[in-house]
Design an enzyme around this catalytic site. Structure first.
Site, PDB file in Angstrom:
ATOM      1  N   PHE A   1       0.832  -1.205   0.000  1.00 13.17           N
ATOM      2  CA  PHE A   1       0.000   0.000   0.000  1.00 13.17           C
ATOM      3  C   PHE A   1       0.869   1.259   0.000  1.00 13.17           C
ATOM      4  O   PHE A   1       0.703   2.164   0.804  1.00 13.17           O
ATOM      5  CB  PHE A   1      -0.938  -0.033   1.213  1.00 13.17           C
ATOM      6  CG  PHE A   1      -2.205   0.765   1.033  1.00 13.17           C
ATOM      7  CD1 PHE A   1      -3.153   0.407   0.091  1.00 13.17           C
ATOM      8  CD2 PHE A   1      -2.460   1.880   1.827  1.00 13.17           C
ATOM      9  CE1 PHE A   1      -4.328   1.138  -0.067  1.00 13.17           C
ATOM     10  CE2 PHE A   1      -3.633   2.621   1.686  1.00 13.17           C
ATOM     11  CZ  PHE A   1      -4.565   2.241   0.732  1.00 13.17           C
ATOM     12  N   GLY A   2       1.840   1.280  -0.917  1.00 12.92           N
ATOM     13  CA  GLY A   2       2.640   2.497  -1.110  1.00 12.92           C
ATOM     14  C   GLY A   2       1.897   3.437  -2.044  1.00 12.92           C
ATOM     15  O   GLY A   2       0.683   3.352  -2.201  1.00 12.92           O
ATOM     16  N   ARG A   3       2.675   4.311  -2.693  1.00 19.07           N
ATOM     17  CA  ARG A   3       2.047   5.333  -3.552  1.00 19.07           C
ATOM     18  C   ARG A   3       1.150   4.708  -4.615  1.00 19.07           C
ATOM     19  O   ARG A   3       0.019   5.136  -4.842  1.00 19.07           O
ATOM     20  CB  ARG A   3       3.120   6.129  -4.284  1.00 19.07           C
ATOM     21  CG  ARG A   3       3.928   7.054  -3.445  1.00 19.07           C
ATOM     22  CD  ARG A   3       4.852   7.846  -4.370  1.00 19.07           C
ATOM     23  NE  ARG A   3       5.817   8.617  -3.636  1.00 19.07           N
ATOM     24  CZ  ARG A   3       6.978   8.133  -3.200  1.00 19.07           C
ATOM     25  NH1 ARG A   3       7.301   6.877  -3.427  1.00 19.07           N
ATOM     26  NH2 ARG A   3       7.816   8.909  -2.532  1.00 19.07           N
ATOM     27  N   ILE A   4       1.674   3.679  -5.316  1.00 21.96           N
ATOM     28  CA  ILE A   4       0.911   3.121  -6.445  1.00 21.96           C
ATOM     29  C   ILE A   4      -0.284   2.316  -5.934  1.00 21.96           C
ATOM     30  O   ILE A   4      -1.384   2.405  -6.485  1.00 21.96           O
ATOM     31  CB  ILE A   4       1.832   2.288  -7.374  1.00 21.96           C
ATOM     32  CG1 ILE A   4       2.993   3.162  -7.887  1.00 21.96           C
ATOM     33  CG2 ILE A   4       1.031   1.740  -8.564  1.00 21.96           C
ATOM     34  CD1 ILE A   4       4.060   2.409  -8.683  1.00 21.96           C
TER      35      ILE A   4
ATOM     36  N   THR B   1       1.366  -5.391 -11.899  1.00 21.08           N
ATOM     37  CA  THR B   1       2.106  -4.310 -12.565  1.00 21.08           C
ATOM     38  C   THR B   1       3.371  -4.002 -11.759  1.00 21.08           C
ATOM     39  O   THR B   1       4.002  -2.972 -11.980  1.00 21.08           O
ATOM     40  CB  THR B   1       1.257  -3.017 -12.645  1.00 21.08           C
ATOM     41  OG1 THR B   1       0.826  -2.680 -11.315  1.00 21.08           O
ATOM     42  CG2 THR B   1       0.051  -3.193 -13.546  1.00 21.08           C
TER      43      THR B   1
ATOM     44  N   ARG C   1       3.660  -4.325   4.542  1.00 23.76           N
ATOM     45  CA  ARG C   1       4.644  -4.764   5.535  1.00 23.76           C
ATOM     46  C   ARG C   1       4.546  -3.966   6.841  1.00 23.76           C
ATOM     47  O   ARG C   1       4.593  -4.513   7.922  1.00 23.76           O
ATOM     48  CB  ARG C   1       6.052  -4.608   4.968  1.00 23.76           C
ATOM     49  CG  ARG C   1       6.668  -5.935   4.583  1.00 23.76           C
ATOM     50  CD  ARG C   1       8.037  -5.744   4.066  1.00 23.76           C
ATOM     51  NE  ARG C   1       8.119  -4.505   3.285  1.00 23.76           N
ATOM     52  CZ  ARG C   1       9.188  -4.095   2.634  1.00 23.76           C
ATOM     53  NH1 ARG C   1      10.282  -4.811   2.666  1.00 23.76           N
ATOM     54  NH2 ARG C   1       9.200  -2.979   1.949  1.00 23.76           N
TER      55      ARG C   1
ATOM     56  N   HIS D   1       5.122  -4.462 -20.300  1.00 27.80           N
ATOM     57  CA  HIS D   1       5.702  -3.556 -19.285  1.00 27.80           C
ATOM     58  C   HIS D   1       5.477  -2.075 -19.648  1.00 27.80           C
ATOM     59  O   HIS D   1       6.430  -1.325 -19.858  1.00 27.80           O
ATOM     60  CB  HIS D   1       7.199  -3.846 -19.105  1.00 27.80           C
ATOM     61  CG  HIS D   1       7.717  -3.409 -17.749  1.00 27.80           C
ATOM     62  ND1 HIS D   1       8.727  -4.061 -17.071  1.00 27.80           N
ATOM     63  CD2 HIS D   1       7.357  -2.375 -16.950  1.00 27.80           C
ATOM     64  CE1 HIS D   1       8.969  -3.439 -15.930  1.00 27.80           C
ATOM     65  NE2 HIS D   1       8.150  -2.417 -15.838  1.00 27.80           N
TER      66      HIS D   1
ATOM     67  N   ARG E   1       6.454  -6.383 -10.243  1.00 26.99           N
ATOM     68  CA  ARG E   1       7.614  -7.016 -10.863  1.00 26.99           C
ATOM     69  C   ARG E   1       7.264  -8.484 -11.127  1.00 26.99           C
ATOM     70  O   ARG E   1       6.552  -9.116 -10.320  1.00 26.99           O
ATOM     71  CB  ARG E   1       8.842  -6.957  -9.945  1.00 26.99           C
ATOM     72  CG  ARG E   1       9.577  -5.633  -9.989  1.00 26.99           C
ATOM     73  CD  ARG E   1      10.227  -5.382 -11.346  1.00 26.99           C
ATOM     74  NE  ARG E   1      10.969  -4.142 -11.398  1.00 26.99           N
ATOM     75  CZ  ARG E   1      10.494  -2.992 -11.908  1.00 26.99           C
ATOM     76  NH1 ARG E   1       9.266  -2.932 -12.386  1.00 26.99           N
ATOM     77  NH2 ARG E   1      11.256  -1.921 -11.940  1.00 26.99           N
TER      78      ARG E   1
ATOM     79  N   GLU F   1      11.663 -11.047 -18.544  1.00 24.54           N
ATOM     80  CA  GLU F   1      11.344 -10.120 -19.652  1.00 24.54           C
ATOM     81  C   GLU F   1      12.513 -10.008 -20.613  1.00 24.54           C
ATOM     82  O   GLU F   1      13.650  -9.999 -20.156  1.00 24.54           O
ATOM     83  CB  GLU F   1      11.008  -8.735 -19.083  1.00 24.54           C
ATOM     84  CG  GLU F   1       9.763  -8.772 -18.229  1.00 24.54           C
ATOM     85  CD  GLU F   1       9.400  -7.411 -17.622  1.00 24.54           C
ATOM     86  OE1 GLU F   1       9.963  -6.389 -18.048  1.00 24.54           O
ATOM     87  OE2 GLU F   1       8.564  -7.395 -16.727  1.00 24.54           O
TER      88      GLU F   1
END
Ligand code: DGY
Length: 322
Positions: free
Chosen positions: A155-158, A239, A179, A288, A241, A270
Site C-alpha cells: 500500500f505504497g504510492r501506487i 504491474t 509490511r 511492461h 515485478r 522479460e
C-alpha cells in the site's frame, strides 16, 4: 578531454531529457537502443563516473568487481535489477525515480483489471480476426467490476492510487496487506482496510492487485499455495515485478481454473513470456507499459537528471536509495 563528469546512458531516453543531460555532462548515449550485455555494463562501471541504467539492465554482484563509477542514476522506481548490497559495498550511490509514475502505473493496473474482467483482449482479437458474428445475449460474458472487493498487496504510492481509482470510480471495497502498519485515517481516505496477512487479502478479494517491490523476500510471494487461496473466479493483476509471482504456478492456476484470470504487465524473464501463458485466453498481457506515457517518461528522465546533478554538485541526491 572535458572535466565534466562522464556519464553513460544504457538505453535511449526521451530526446528532451537527453538534450539536458548533454548540456550538463559528457554523455555517451545509446542511439541504437540495443540492450547492453552484463560484460558491457561491467566495463561501463569501470570507465564512467555515472551510469544511468534501467529495468532492462542486469547488475548482479559480478559487474561491480572493477567498478570506479560513483553513482547509478536508475531510470525507474523499481531497482531490484541492481544488487544494492554489492553497490553499497564499493561505495556507489544509487538513486531512483519515485512519485512521477504513480498515476500512470495505477492506470495500467486499472486497464488490466477492466480488460480481464470484461474480456477486452479476447473481444479485440475476435473483431480483428474477423470472427465476430454479431450481438447476442450470451456472447463473451464477463465479470462485473463495480461493487466488488479489491485486494492490494503493498500500500505504497501506487497501491494507494489504485485504491483511489477503484473505490471512487467503481464503488469497490478495498482491503490491503502492507509490511508496515498504515495509519487507518490514511487508509480510510480510500475506503481501505488493512488486513494482517497476504493470505487474508487473497481469500477475501475478487481482484488482487500487486504493488509491492520485486526481488528479495518478495520473490514468488504469490506461489501455488497462495494462488489456491484465491476465490475460484478471482483475478490477479501484476504491474509490480514479474518475480513477485511464480509464473509456472500461475500458468497452472489459469489452466486449471484455480483462479478466473490474470492481467500482467511484468514477467519473470522479460521480454520472454512463456508460450503457455501466451496461449491462454483468460489472461491479458501487456509489454511492461506501466510508466509508458510521454509525460511520465519525461518526468522520470528529469528526476534522474536532478539526482545526478545534485550528486556532482556535492549535494545529497533527492531520491537516494543506497
Ligand atoms: C519502474 O519504474 O520501476 C518501471 O517498472 C520501469 O522500470
Amino acid at each position: 578531454m572535458s572535466d565534466r563528469p562522464r556519464i553513460l546512458v544504457t538505453r535511449k531516453w526521451p530526446q528532451a531529457v537527453e538534450r539536458v543531460l548533454a548540456e550538463r555532462f559528457d554523455v555517451v548515449f545509446n542511439a541504437d537502443d540495443i540492450p547492453l550485455s552484463e560484460a558491457a555494463i561491467a566495463e561501463a562501471l569501470a570507465r564512467f563516473d555515472a551510469v544511468l541504467p534501467t529495468v532492462s539492465d542486469k547488475l548482479p554482484p559480478a559487474v561491480f568487481a572493477g567498478a570506479k563509477v560513483k553513482i547509478l542514476g536508475n531510470y525507474g522506481v523499481g531497482y531490484n535489477h541492481i544488487d544494492i548490497a554489492a553497490a553499497k559495498a564499493v561505495g556507489i550511490v544509487v538513486t531512483n525515480t519515485p512519485g512521477v509514475l504513480t498515476d500512470c502505473t495505477a492506470d495500467i493496473a486499472m486497464t488490466l483489471l477492466l480488460s480481464i474482467a470484461r474480456r477486452a483482449g479476447e473481444g479485440e482479437r475476435e473483431v480483428r480476426n474477423g470472427n465476430w458474428t454479431g450481438w447476442r445475449p450470451t456472447h463473451m460474458i464477463g465479470t462485473k467490476v463495480t461493487g466488488k472487493t479489491l485486494g492490494i498487496i503493498g500500500f505504497g504510492r501506487i497501491g494507494q492510487a489504485m485504491a483511489k481509482r477503484c473505490h471512487f470510480g467503481f464503488d469497490m471495497e478495498i482491503v490491503f496487506q502492507n509490511r508496515s502498519k498504515i495509519d487507518p485515517a490514511l487508509a480510510a481516505r480510500y475506503g481501505a482496510r488493512q488486513l494482517d496477512t497476504v493470505e487474508e487479502v487473497l481469500a477475501g478479494s475478487d481482484f488482487v492487485s500487486l504493488h509491492c517491490p520485486g526481488g528479495g523476500g518478495n520473490r514468488h510471494l504469490i506461489d501455488a499455495k497462495r494462488l489456491s487461496l484465491m476465490k475460484p473466479g478471482a483475478f490477479l493483476i501484476n504491474t509490480a515485478r514479474g518475480d513477485v509471482v511464480d509464473e509456472q504456478a500461475l500458468v497452472a492456476a489459469l489452466e486449471n481454473g484455480t483462479i478466473g484470470g490474470a492481467g500482467l504487465d511484468v514477467y519473470e524473464a522479460e521480454p520472454n513470456v512463456p508460450e503457455a501463458l501466451r496461449k491462454l485466453e483468460n489472461v491479458v498481457l501487456l509489454p511492461h507499459l506501466g510508466s509508458a506515457t510521454e509525460e511520465t517518461r519525461m518526468a522520470m528522465g528529469m528526476k534522474v537528471v536532478e539526482n545526478v546533478t545534485a550528486f556532482f554538485d556535492g549535494l545529497e541526491p533527492p531520491d537516494r536509495v543506497a
